[in-house]
Design a protein around this motif. Structure first.
Motif, PDB file in Angstrom:
ATOM      1  N   HIS A 113      68.795   0.734  18.214  1.00 39.36           N
ATOM      2  CA  HIS A 113      68.608  -0.149  17.054  1.00 39.36           C
ATOM      3  C   HIS A 113      69.914  -0.759  16.554  1.00 39.36           C
ATOM      4  O   HIS A 113      69.935  -1.928  16.175  1.00 39.36           O
ATOM      5  CB  HIS A 113      67.858   0.604  15.958  1.00 39.36           C
ATOM      6  CG  HIS A 113      66.443   0.898  16.369  1.00 39.36           C
ATOM      7  ND1 HIS A 113      65.528  -0.101  16.598  1.00 39.36           N
ATOM      8  CD2 HIS A 113      65.808   2.061  16.668  1.00 39.36           C
ATOM      9  CE1 HIS A 113      64.378   0.431  16.990  1.00 39.36           C
ATOM     10  NE2 HIS A 113      64.529   1.748  17.045  1.00 39.36           N
ATOM     11  N   ARG A 116      70.669  -3.617  19.042  1.00 36.34           N
ATOM     12  CA  ARG A 116      69.863  -4.842  18.899  1.00 36.34           C
ATOM     13  C   ARG A 116      70.332  -5.656  17.684  1.00 36.34           C
ATOM     14  O   ARG A 116      70.528  -6.870  17.770  1.00 36.34           O
ATOM     15  CB  ARG A 116      68.391  -4.490  18.748  1.00 36.34           C
ATOM     16  CG  ARG A 116      67.545  -5.754  18.615  1.00 36.34           C
ATOM     17  CD  ARG A 116      66.090  -5.461  18.352  1.00 36.34           C
ATOM     18  NE  ARG A 116      65.425  -4.933  19.513  1.00 36.34           N
ATOM     19  CZ  ARG A 116      64.604  -3.870  19.478  1.00 36.34           C
ATOM     20  NH1 ARG A 116      64.402  -3.226  18.356  1.00 36.34           N
ATOM     21  NH2 ARG A 116      64.017  -3.453  20.573  1.00 36.34           N
ATOM     22  N   TYR A 119      73.868  -7.365  18.342  1.00 27.29           N
ATOM     23  CA  TYR A 119      73.804  -8.579  19.181  1.00 27.29           C
ATOM     24  C   TYR A 119      73.177  -9.733  18.401  1.00 27.29           C
ATOM     25  O   TYR A 119      73.648 -10.867  18.469  1.00 27.29           O
ATOM     26  CB  TYR A 119      72.987  -8.320  20.459  1.00 27.29           C
ATOM     27  CG  TYR A 119      73.797  -7.772  21.623  1.00 27.29           C
ATOM     28  CD1 TYR A 119      74.869  -8.499  22.149  1.00 27.29           C
ATOM     29  CD2 TYR A 119      73.487  -6.565  22.221  1.00 27.29           C
ATOM     30  CE1 TYR A 119      75.598  -8.012  23.233  1.00 27.29           C
ATOM     31  CE2 TYR A 119      74.218  -6.066  23.300  1.00 27.29           C
ATOM     32  CZ  TYR A 119      75.272  -6.798  23.801  1.00 27.29           C
ATOM     33  OH  TYR A 119      75.996  -6.320  24.867  1.00 27.29           O
ATOM     34  N   ARG A 157      68.700 -11.419  25.067  1.00 26.66           N
ATOM     35  CA  ARG A 157      67.568 -11.491  24.125  1.00 26.66           C
ATOM     36  C   ARG A 157      66.298 -10.944  24.762  1.00 26.66           C
ATOM     37  O   ARG A 157      65.545 -10.198  24.144  1.00 26.66           O
ATOM     38  CB  ARG A 157      67.314 -12.938  23.702  1.00 26.66           C
ATOM     39  CG  ARG A 157      68.144 -13.388  22.531  1.00 26.66           C
ATOM     40  CD  ARG A 157      67.656 -14.750  22.024  1.00 26.66           C
ATOM     41  NE  ARG A 157      68.677 -15.404  21.243  1.00 26.66           N
ATOM     42  CZ  ARG A 157      68.983 -15.091  19.985  1.00 26.66           C
ATOM     43  NH1 ARG A 157      68.316 -14.140  19.374  1.00 26.66           N
ATOM     44  NH2 ARG A 157      69.955 -15.720  19.357  1.00 26.66           N
ATOM     45  N   LEU A 160      66.776  -6.950  25.644  1.00 26.36           N
ATOM     46  CA  LEU A 160      66.852  -6.047  24.490  1.00 26.36           C
ATOM     47  C   LEU A 160      65.817  -6.404  23.411  1.00 26.36           C
ATOM     48  O   LEU A 160      65.842  -5.848  22.329  1.00 26.36           O
ATOM     49  CB  LEU A 160      68.270  -6.068  23.887  1.00 26.36           C
ATOM     50  CG  LEU A 160      69.399  -5.732  24.861  1.00 26.36           C
ATOM     51  CD1 LEU A 160      70.761  -5.883  24.185  1.00 26.36           C
ATOM     52  CD2 LEU A 160      69.253  -4.302  25.398  1.00 26.36           C
ATOM     53  N   ARG A 161      64.967  -7.323  23.731  1.00 24.85           N
ATOM     54  CA  ARG A 161      63.919  -7.801  22.803  1.00 24.85           C
ATOM     55  C   ARG A 161      64.508  -8.117  21.425  1.00 24.85           C
ATOM     56  O   ARG A 161      64.157  -7.525  20.415  1.00 24.85           O
ATOM     57  CB  ARG A 161      62.774  -6.784  22.728  1.00 24.85           C
ATOM     58  CG  ARG A 161      61.894  -6.902  23.973  1.00 24.85           C
ATOM     59  CD  ARG A 161      60.776  -5.911  24.011  1.00 24.85           C
ATOM     60  NE  ARG A 161      61.282  -4.620  24.458  1.00 24.85           N
ATOM     61  CZ  ARG A 161      60.894  -3.450  23.981  1.00 24.85           C
ATOM     62  NH1 ARG A 161      60.011  -3.372  23.038  1.00 24.85           N
ATOM     63  NH2 ARG A 161      61.408  -2.334  24.470  1.00 24.85           N
ATOM     64  N   ILE A 162      65.431  -9.060  21.455  1.00 20.43           N
ATOM     65  CA  ILE A 162      66.100  -9.447  20.214  1.00 20.43           C
ATOM     66  C   ILE A 162      65.360 -10.647  19.621  1.00 20.43           C
ATOM     67  O   ILE A 162      65.461 -11.769  20.110  1.00 20.43           O
ATOM     68  CB  ILE A 162      67.582  -9.829  20.472  1.00 20.43           C
ATOM     69  CG1 ILE A 162      68.320  -8.645  21.098  1.00 20.43           C
ATOM     70  CG2 ILE A 162      68.265 -10.278  19.183  1.00 20.43           C
ATOM     71  CD1 ILE A 162      69.716  -8.969  21.590  1.00 20.43           C
ATOM     72  N   GLY A 166      62.081  -7.779  15.728  1.00 23.03           N
ATOM     73  CA  GLY A 166      62.831  -6.656  16.310  1.00 23.03           C
ATOM     74  C   GLY A 166      64.031  -6.297  15.451  1.00 23.03           C
ATOM     75  O   GLY A 166      64.337  -5.113  15.247  1.00 23.03           O
ATOM     76  N   SER A 170      64.749  -2.834  13.629  1.00 23.68           N
ATOM     77  CA  SER A 170      65.968  -2.085  13.949  1.00 23.68           C
ATOM     78  C   SER A 170      66.781  -1.784  12.694  1.00 23.68           C
ATOM     79  O   SER A 170      67.374  -0.708  12.566  1.00 23.68           O
ATOM     80  CB  SER A 170      66.820  -2.873  14.950  1.00 23.68           C
ATOM     81  OG  SER A 170      66.197  -2.821  16.210  1.00 23.68           O
TER      82      SER A 170
END
Ligand SMILES: N[C@@H](CCC(=O)N[C@@H](CS)C(=O)NCC(=O)O)C(=O)O
Length: 265
Positions: A113, A116, A119, A157, A160-162, A166, A170
């Protein structure tokens, strides 16, 4: 000489550097950009030593190659190896069995977390992410990133499923983990497991670091004033919590502590 391969500014790599430096183990620090690490790690272990889990892929870093040729492809395995090989009984990072349990929990939750959110905040300012790159890798890698930035950001993205949902999740999870560790520390104990510094403290501090920006972190992180406003507000808020103040203290008092010469190589 030990060789440490890692994404230059990764907080999982910071865990490995902290352990090696605490026990004054000489090592060659090989720092790479995300994605450029893949061919390097492929040459080191061909993807065979790594494993996929909540935080990692088979090519995740840190990876440590020891002088005897042992390859360790996980930060917890590296910290455990360093402690077993170089720590005396009074400095053992795993004297309390709960240390490994907490370390695993921070690996699975906190590290994912804070990464994410960090970033996402960096991506809000192209000049900021470029600054982080310029300070942390070779000129050639930084130049390449300048060209490949849109593709690298797109890839990170996805990987890391940004996205906004998300990042909100996180942020929430990071606050929860800080609150839980704050409760643990509420009785005035100096470390998470009581009177002794352990792998749990090292892991919590290193994996929380991207949210707190402590000075002694082993890669360059941007100064607070350069962060986008919501990131700056979150860092200020977290630094004021009991767990946040605890991490900042560990970075002041423990991050630079060196415990004697290595007893083996
Ligand atoms: N299980 C790993 C997690 C490490 C991890 O997620 N490393 C990231 C850096 S933050 C990485 O190298 N990611 C690139 C990849 O998996 O290929 C550990 O604790 O060492």
């Amino acid at each position: 000489m030990h060789q440490l391969y890692g994404i230059a500014f990764s907080h999982y790599v910071e865990k490995a550097r902290w352990a090696l430096e605490r026990f004054s183990v000489p090592y060659e620090d090989k720092r790479y950009l995300p994605f450029l690490h893949i061919p390097v790690i492929h040459r080191v272990h061909g993807g065979r030593a790594g494993k996929t889990d909540r935080a990692s892929t088979r090519y995740s870093t840190p990876v440590l190659r020891t002088p005897s040729g042992l390859v360790l492809a996980d930060s917890a395995a590296i910290v455990a190896y360093v402690s077993e090989t170089f720590a005396g009984p009074e400095d053992d990072l795993y004297a309390d069995p709960e240390a490994a349990e907490l370390e695993q929990r921070f690996h699975d939750v906190l590290g994912v977390h804070t990464r994410r959110a960090a970033y996402a905040f960096l991506f809000e300012r192209p000049s900021l992410i470029q600054s982080v790159i310029d300070h942390n890798v070779s000129r050639a890698q930084a130049r390449l990133f300048r060209i490949a930035r849109p593709a690298a950001q797109f890839g990170l993205r996805r990987l890391l499923r940004i996205d906004e949902a998300g990042v909100a999740r996180s942020t929430h999870k990071t606050r929860d983990e800080f609150a839980a560790m704050g409760e643990r520390l509420a009785d005035g104990r100096p470390f998470l497991l009581g009177e002794r510094f352990s792998a749990a403290d090292l892991a919590f501090a290193a994996l929380a670091a991207p949210a707190l920006l402590p000075e002694a972190y082993s890669a360059w992180l941007p100064p607070l004033e350069e962060l986008p406003p919501r990131a700056r507000a979150l860092t200020r808020e977290l630094r004021k919590t009991r767990a946040g103040a605890f991490v900042m203290r560990l970075y002041r008092e423990e991050r630079g502590r060196v415990l004697g010469r290595p007893s083996a190589t």
